[in-house]
Design a protein around this motif. Structure first.
Motif, mmCIF file in Angstrom:
data_model
loop_
_atom_site.group_PDB
_atom_site.id
_atom_site.type_symbol
_atom_site.label_atom_id
_atom_site.label_comp_id
_atom_site.label_asym_id
_atom_site.label_seq_id
_atom_site.Cartn_x
_atom_site.Cartn_y
_atom_site.Cartn_z
ATOM 1 N N ASP A 42 3.958 6.220 -5.594
ATOM 2 C CA ASP A 42 4.021 6.082 -7.020
ATOM 3 C C ASP A 42 5.179 5.163 -7.556
ATOM 4 N N ASP A 98 0.983 -1.151 -0.072
ATOM 5 C CA ASP A 98 0.083 -0.141 0.036
ATOM 6 C C ASP A 98 0.874 1.403 0.085
ATOM 7 N N ARG A 132 2.457 1.727 -3.488
ATOM 8 C CA ARG A 132 1.521 2.382 -4.365
ATOM 9 C C ARG A 132 1.283 3.804 -3.834
#
Length: 153
Positions: free
Chosen positions: A120, A114, A117
């Motif tokens: 990026d 998580d 993500r």
């Protein structure tokens, strides 16, 4: 049974985390003067408050950390497998023996994914032990054709 509380490590967790990391290397925690420990403690102190490049999730049961993982952002040359050149290295995933089999490793890895993500990243890389392969494969990691190589300096 305590399901454990997932949280982000703080500067106060350094000693406990060093002891957990030592278990990864089958090292006797009595050998507290090993040079790697002072370097790791210094690195942790510099990195723990930088959520843009490092993630330190821990699982706490009662007042003790029983599991942890590390995610570090590595910046490299963009390429076809890593378009932005942003790779997260997942490392030091460990759960104390008496707390294994409760899903803590999965929770820690999902937390790092998580985070990856959220910053990026293009991908997450890791080196899996035979014991850890099942967990990583279950979460979608695949074995690559490029073997890891290293040279100790």
């Amino acid at each position: 049974m305590d399901n454990g509380r997932l949280r982000t490590a703080t500067t106060h967790d350094g000693v406990e985390l060093l002891n957990l990391w030592a278990l990864l290397f089958d090292e006797d925690n009595a050998a507290r003067e090993d040079p790697w420990r002072s370097h790791a403690a210094e690195w942790f102190g510099r990195s723990v408050d930088d959520p843009s490049s490092v993630r330190f999730p821990v699982i706490e049961v009662g007042d003790a950390i029983v599991a942890t993982a590390i995610g570090t952002l590595e910046l490299g040359v963009p390429n076809p497998q890593c378009a932005k050149g942003r790779t997260v290295r997942l490392a030091n995933v460990i759960t104390l023996p008496g707390h294994r089999g409760r899903g803590y490793g999965t929770r820690l890895v999902l937390d790092v994914l998580d985070w990856a993500r959220s910053i990026d990243a293009d991908r997450v890389d890791l080196s899996a032990t035979p014991e850890g392969r099942r967990l990583y494969e279950k979460l979608g990691f695949t074995t690559t054709s490029a073997p890891r190589m290293k040279l100790a300096l």
